[in-house]
Design an enzyme around this catalytic site. Structure first.
Site, mmCIF file in Angstrom:
data_model
loop_
_atom_site.group_PDB
_atom_site.id
_atom_site.type_symbol
_atom_site.label_atom_id
_atom_site.label_comp_id
_atom_site.label_asym_id
_atom_site.label_seq_id
_atom_site.Cartn_x
_atom_site.Cartn_y
_atom_site.Cartn_z
ATOM 1 N N CYS A 2 -10.779 -12.513 39.531
ATOM 2 C CA CYS A 2 -10.095 -12.464 38.238
ATOM 3 C C CYS A 2 -10.865 -11.615 37.226
ATOM 4 O O CYS A 2 -12.016 -11.901 36.913
ATOM 5 C CB CYS A 2 -9.886 -13.835 37.640
ATOM 6 S SG CYS A 2 -8.845 -14.899 38.617
ATOM 7 N N ARG A 27 -12.880 -6.329 41.274
ATOM 8 C CA ARG A 27 -13.163 -7.757 41.414
ATOM 9 C C ARG A 27 -12.172 -8.432 42.363
ATOM 10 O O ARG A 27 -12.425 -9.547 42.817
ATOM 11 C CB ARG A 27 -13.139 -8.441 40.045
ATOM 12 C CG ARG A 27 -14.258 -7.974 39.123
ATOM 13 C CD ARG A 27 -14.112 -8.586 37.757
ATOM 14 N NE ARG A 27 -14.313 -10.020 37.775
ATOM 15 C CZ ARG A 27 -15.476 -10.625 37.629
ATOM 16 N NH1 ARG A 27 -16.552 -9.913 37.448
ATOM 17 N NH2 ARG A 27 -15.567 -11.933 37.653
ATOM 18 N N TRP A 74 -6.721 -13.397 40.880
ATOM 19 C CA TRP A 74 -6.933 -13.582 42.311
ATOM 20 C C TRP A 74 -6.500 -15.014 42.581
ATOM 21 O O TRP A 74 -7.144 -15.962 42.132
ATOM 22 C CB TRP A 74 -8.409 -13.366 42.642
ATOM 23 C CG TRP A 74 -8.726 -13.307 44.100
ATOM 24 C CD1 TRP A 74 -8.634 -12.217 44.922
ATOM 25 C CD2 TRP A 74 -9.203 -14.391 44.918
ATOM 26 N NE1 TRP A 74 -9.015 -12.555 46.197
ATOM 27 C CE2 TRP A 74 -9.367 -13.874 46.222
ATOM 28 C CE3 TRP A 74 -9.495 -15.727 44.692
ATOM 29 C CZ2 TRP A 74 -9.818 -14.653 47.283
ATOM 30 C CZ3 TRP A 74 -9.937 -16.502 45.741
ATOM 31 C CH2 TRP A 74 -10.106 -15.969 47.022
ATOM 32 N N ASN A 98 -10.627 -17.381 34.456
ATOM 33 C CA ASN A 98 -11.224 -17.128 35.760
ATOM 34 C C ASN A 98 -11.987 -18.381 36.147
ATOM 35 O O ASN A 98 -12.794 -18.873 35.364
ATOM 36 C CB ASN A 98 -12.176 -15.921 35.661
ATOM 37 C CG ASN A 98 -12.966 -15.706 36.942
ATOM 38 O OD1 ASN A 98 -12.541 -16.107 38.021
ATOM 39 N ND2 ASN A 98 -14.123 -15.068 36.819
ATOM 40 N N GLY A 99 -11.713 -18.920 37.336
ATOM 41 C CA GLY A 99 -12.412 -20.132 37.764
ATOM 42 C C GLY A 99 -11.428 -21.137 38.326
ATOM 43 O O GLY A 99 -10.285 -20.801 38.619
ATOM 44 N N GLU A 478 -23.949 -6.970 59.927
ATOM 45 C CA GLU A 478 -23.518 -6.291 58.709
ATOM 46 C C GLU A 478 -22.554 -5.141 59.043
ATOM 47 O O GLU A 478 -21.550 -4.943 58.352
ATOM 48 C CB GLU A 478 -24.749 -5.790 57.931
ATOM 49 C CG GLU A 478 -24.466 -4.934 56.721
ATOM 50 C CD GLU A 478 -23.614 -5.607 55.643
ATOM 51 O OE1 GLU A 478 -23.355 -6.809 55.727
ATOM 52 O OE2 GLU A 478 -23.187 -4.891 54.717
ATOM 53 N N LYS A 482 -18.742 -4.943 57.631
ATOM 54 C CA LYS A 482 -18.219 -3.775 56.893
ATOM 55 C C LYS A 482 -16.910 -3.327 57.526
ATOM 56 O O LYS A 482 -15.942 -3.051 56.836
ATOM 57 C CB LYS A 482 -19.201 -2.594 56.912
ATOM 58 C CG LYS A 482 -20.410 -2.681 56.031
ATOM 59 C CD LYS A 482 -20.149 -2.521 54.567
ATOM 60 C CE LYS A 482 -19.882 -3.834 53.900
ATOM 61 N NZ LYS A 482 -20.926 -4.668 53.476
ATOM 62 N N GLU A 485 -13.952 -5.915 56.957
ATOM 63 C CA GLU A 485 -13.414 -6.126 55.608
ATOM 64 C C GLU A 485 -12.626 -4.935 55.068
ATOM 65 O O GLU A 485 -11.712 -5.127 54.279
ATOM 66 C CB GLU A 485 -14.472 -6.616 54.614
ATOM 67 C CG GLU A 485 -15.594 -5.690 54.303
ATOM 68 C CD GLU A 485 -16.600 -6.322 53.332
ATOM 69 O OE1 GLU A 485 -16.266 -7.281 52.618
ATOM 70 O OE2 GLU A 485 -17.740 -5.835 53.290
ATOM 71 N N HIS A 501 -24.009 -14.586 77.813
ATOM 72 C CA HIS A 501 -23.683 -16.014 77.767
ATOM 73 C C HIS A 501 -22.256 -16.268 77.275
ATOM 74 O O HIS A 501 -21.922 -17.385 76.902
ATOM 75 C CB HIS A 501 -24.684 -16.760 76.872
ATOM 76 C CG HIS A 501 -26.091 -16.654 77.381
ATOM 77 N ND1 HIS A 501 -26.516 -17.323 78.504
ATOM 78 C CD2 HIS A 501 -27.150 -15.927 76.951
ATOM 79 C CE1 HIS A 501 -27.793 -17.020 78.735
ATOM 80 N NE2 HIS A 501 -28.207 -16.165 77.792
ATOM 81 N N LYS A 600 -14.678 -9.083 44.632
ATOM 82 C CA LYS A 600 -16.051 -8.584 44.568
ATOM 83 C C LYS A 600 -17.039 -9.712 44.322
ATOM 84 O O LYS A 600 -18.103 -9.770 44.916
ATOM 85 C CB LYS A 600 -16.156 -7.524 43.464
ATOM 86 C CG LYS A 600 -17.540 -6.914 43.318
ATOM 87 C CD LYS A 600 -17.898 -6.074 44.521
ATOM 88 C CE LYS A 600 -19.292 -5.499 44.446
ATOM 89 N NZ LYS A 600 -19.752 -5.069 45.782
HETATM 90 O O1 M6R Z 1 -22.491 -11.078 44.869
HETATM 91 P P1 M6R Z 1 -23.030 -11.645 46.140
HETATM 92 O O2 M6R Z 1 -24.040 -10.785 46.775
HETATM 93 O O3 M6R Z 1 -23.501 -13.058 45.996
HETATM 94 O O4 M6R Z 1 -21.764 -11.675 47.118
HETATM 95 C C1 M6R Z 1 -21.846 -12.256 48.385
HETATM 96 C C2 M6R Z 1 -20.655 -11.868 49.238
HETATM 97 O O5 M6R Z 1 -19.470 -12.308 48.655
HETATM 98 C C3 M6R Z 1 -20.571 -10.349 49.451
HETATM 99 O O6 M6R Z 1 -21.739 -9.835 49.999
HETATM 100 C C4 M6R Z 1 -19.386 -10.001 50.378
HETATM 101 O O7 M6R Z 1 -19.637 -10.464 51.658
HETATM 102 C C5 M6R Z 1 -19.114 -8.505 50.370
HETATM 103 N N1 M6R Z 1 -17.717 -8.276 50.360
HETATM 104 C C6 M6R Z 1 -19.656 -7.801 51.545
HETATM 105 O O8 M6R Z 1 -19.359 -6.465 51.591
#
Ligand code: M6R
Length: 605
Positions: A2, A27, A74, A98-99, A478, A482, A485, A501, A600
């Site tokens: 949001c 965001r 969101w 937001n929240g 990681e 990437k 997502e 395994h 975000k």
């Molecule tokens: O702001 P933060 O680093 O705490 O966020 C953690 C995750 O939400 C963030 O890393 C998320 O996994 C990203 N989309 C990864 O690219």
């Protein structure tokens, strides 16, 4: 999650609010809305989907006025729809939020019984009704908001505007970020700095359970009971250009290419003149903890896993890494003498913040590694090390990740030196090699064309396996995150040695297997795992160090990167995996910077 923006001043604010919302798009959102006071009434326009839809609605029916609020939603409670989009208005009082209001079901029942009629399925609408109810009892807007929030349990950043007191906005914050921007005879409210950067860099950060009454010339901050607070105005170290694409097709692309510069910023001023002792200035009295626990989510969690290798190898202190969302629900054993490190780009991730609070309440010393200055996690920790990556707008984290690793590396060296377990000469050699990483990263970035060719070849795969051993295992995790997502391709990160395994059953000629096989401690073993995958028909893409003829013989495709110390290799391997994910997603025509369903900064638990 949001995006919030509010404006009070003398400009026609609808275009400014829309522009601000665009700057907050990263965001994550699925609907948007805006309310402007037109001199007589509050006029509201809302729409589902991208901001282009709101923009179109505003073109067809323009709003005009000098006080207003805007929001990108969101969805949490209630599907994305025009009715559920914010602002929510009750009797000339409009609210954006937001929240999550945790006790909204009880409040809604109570308000409905008293005659309130709800028009949406959201938790937010209870706030509008509560403020209206308090205003109906004779309170001014500010007092009504304070009284309403005293009845609310949960996380919120809200802005309220009322037809009856049109020259002001009332903002409040609890566990969701909120700032007030100070201009010349104009004030801004926003959930994040980029929204207001074109207008001002003077910012006041709001703290938990604070309420601000904001007019064009004044800001008054109190707690929920009206006790006055003094909040200093800071000048943020960011420029509007930092929140722009600067010629790149996407923010993610720009941020991938900014990494060498970001790393240099992270390192700057943190090494002593002889390059022997990092973080002298920021951690002068560092004592060696019995154990280190690191908590984080998503990409930051992957940085934490890499940090574990660094700290354990260089300082010989045991490190446990936890997902923040799991940590506090298992009654963790943590206490005095232990160091808890919370890693977060945004510094606002609700799970990480809650885990940090849990650890501190049990007596642990908390160190935050954050990118966003003065964020909630940074403020609540005992010590902060900022990553200095600059604003990260792309939802997929890139430069925040490498700078988190950089801070963890410097911290590991420092801890090793303080504990006496790291030989100073070795530390100096490692640090010297580390300072070459930004320029070696430039070399990796020059491989973009090759990576793009790989992306074109593999973009139609429906699944991917990413394998690595040792420190390359979190790199594989990681890389897979990437890819999934932003490209929406199912990708699995796995420790290469575990493949036999179970996951080996997945491998066939359709399955690309990306192996992080850089030279180092587990190289030989990984090579055997590559052979196993190859024997099952897997299409092998190997990420190797320069001149690796052995892997080249087995793999279908090879990408060669510079050879550095094992502990530093993730700085280079992860950059190439970011590029691969980026190009696959881009070739697929996906919305790289705002992938579906993602936000975000995840400010709900
Ligand atoms: O702001 P933060 O680093 O705490 O966020 C953690 C995750 O939400 C963030 O890393 C998320 O996994 C990203 N989309 C990864 O690219």
């Amino acid at each position: 999650m949001c995006g919030i923006i509010g404006y009070v001043g003398s400009r026609d604010c609808a275009p400014l609010i829309l522009e601000g919302l665009k700057r907050l798009e990263y965001r994550g959102y699925d609907s948007a809305g805006i309310a402007v006071f037109d001199g007589t009434r509050l006029k509201i326009t809302r729409s589902v989907g991208k901001l282009a839809n709101l923009e179109k609605a505003l073109r067809e029916k323009p709003l005009s006025g000098t006080v207003g609020i805007g929001h990108t939603r969101w969805a949490t409670h209630g599907k994305p729809s025009e009715q559920n989009a914010h602002p929510h208005e009750v009797n000339g009082i409009a609210v954006i939020h937001n929240g999550i209001i945790e006790n909204y079901v009880d409040l809604k029942a109570e308000l409905s019984a008293a005659g309130s009629v709800f028009k949406s399925e959201t938790d937010t609408e209870v706030i509008a009704h509560l403020v209206d109810q308090e205003a109906g009892r004779g309170k001014g807007l500010f007092e009504a908001v304070c009284a309403a929030l005293r009845r609310v349990r949960g996380a919120y950043a809200i802005v309220v505007v009322s037809e009856r007191e049109p020259g002001k906005l009332v903002a409040a914050k609890n566990a969701s970020p909120m700032i007030v921007g100070i201009g010349d005879d104009e004030r801004f409210i926003a959930s994040d700095v980029p929204a207001i950067l074109p207008y001002t860099r003077q910012v006041m950060y709001m703290y938990e359970e604070e309420v601000a009454e904001v007019t064009a010339r004044t800001v008054r901050v109190t707690d929920l009971h009206g006790a006055e607070k003094t909040r200093e105005v800071r000048v943020v170290d960011a420029t509007p250009a930092m929140a722009e694409k600067g010629g790149h097709r996407h923010f993610m692309h720009k941020e991938i290419f900014e990494q060498p510069r970001a790393l240099m910023d992270t390192i700057r001023g943190r090494l002593s003149a002889d390059r022997k002792t990092p973080l002298d200035g920021e951690m002068p009295g560092l004592s060696v903890p019995g154990a280190v626990k690191i908590i984080a989510c998503g990409t930051s969690w992957h940085a934490a896993l890499i940090g574990k290798f660094m700290i354990e190898e260089l300082a010989r202190v045991p490190v446990e890494v936890d997902l923040a969302s799991e940590f506090r629900y298992r009654d963790p054993i943590v206490g005095k003498g232990e160091l808890v490190v919370a890693i977060s780009q945004s510094g606002e991730t609700a799970d990480t913040l809650a885990a940090l609070r849990e650890a501190r309440s049990k007596g642990a010393h908390a160190l935050a590694i954050c990118n966003v200055v003065d964020s909630s996690i940074a403020r609540e920790a005992d010590t902060v090390l900022y990553t200095r990556a600059g604003p990260e707008i792309g939802v997929a984290s890139t430069k925040a990740f490498v700078t988190q690793m950089a801070v963890l590396f410097l911290f590991a060296v420092r801890l090793g030196l303080v504990s006496g377990r790291l030989d100073p000469a070795r530390a100096q050699a490692l640090v010297r090699e580390f300072t070459h990483i930004p320029s070696l990263m430039e070399e990796v970035l020059r491989l973009e064309q090759k990576v793009q060719d790989l992306a074109r070849e593999f973009m139609h795969a429906s699944d991917f396996l990413y394998l690595g051993r040792g420190i390359n295992y979190p790199v594989a995790l990681e890389g897979a995150l990437k890819l999934k997502e932003i490209s929406y391709i199912h990708a699995e990160g796995y420790p290469a040695g575990e493949m036999k395994h179970g996951p080996i059953a997945l491998i066939d000629e359709e399955m690309p297997v990306l192996v992080v096989a850089t030279r180092g401690r587990s190289y030989e073993k990984v090579l055997s795992n590559v052979q196993e995958a190859k024997a099952r028909g897997g299409r092998i893409i190997a990420l190797v160090t320069w001149g690796d003829a052995r892997t080249r013989e087995i793999a279908d495709r090879v990408l060669e990167i510079p050879d550095v110390h094992d502990l530093l290799q993730p700085f280079l391997t992860s950059v190439s995996l970011q590029l691969l994910a980026y190009h696959i997603a881009d070739l697929k025509g996906n919305d790289v910077d705002q992938p579906r369903n993602l936000a975000k900064s995840v400010t709900v638990e």
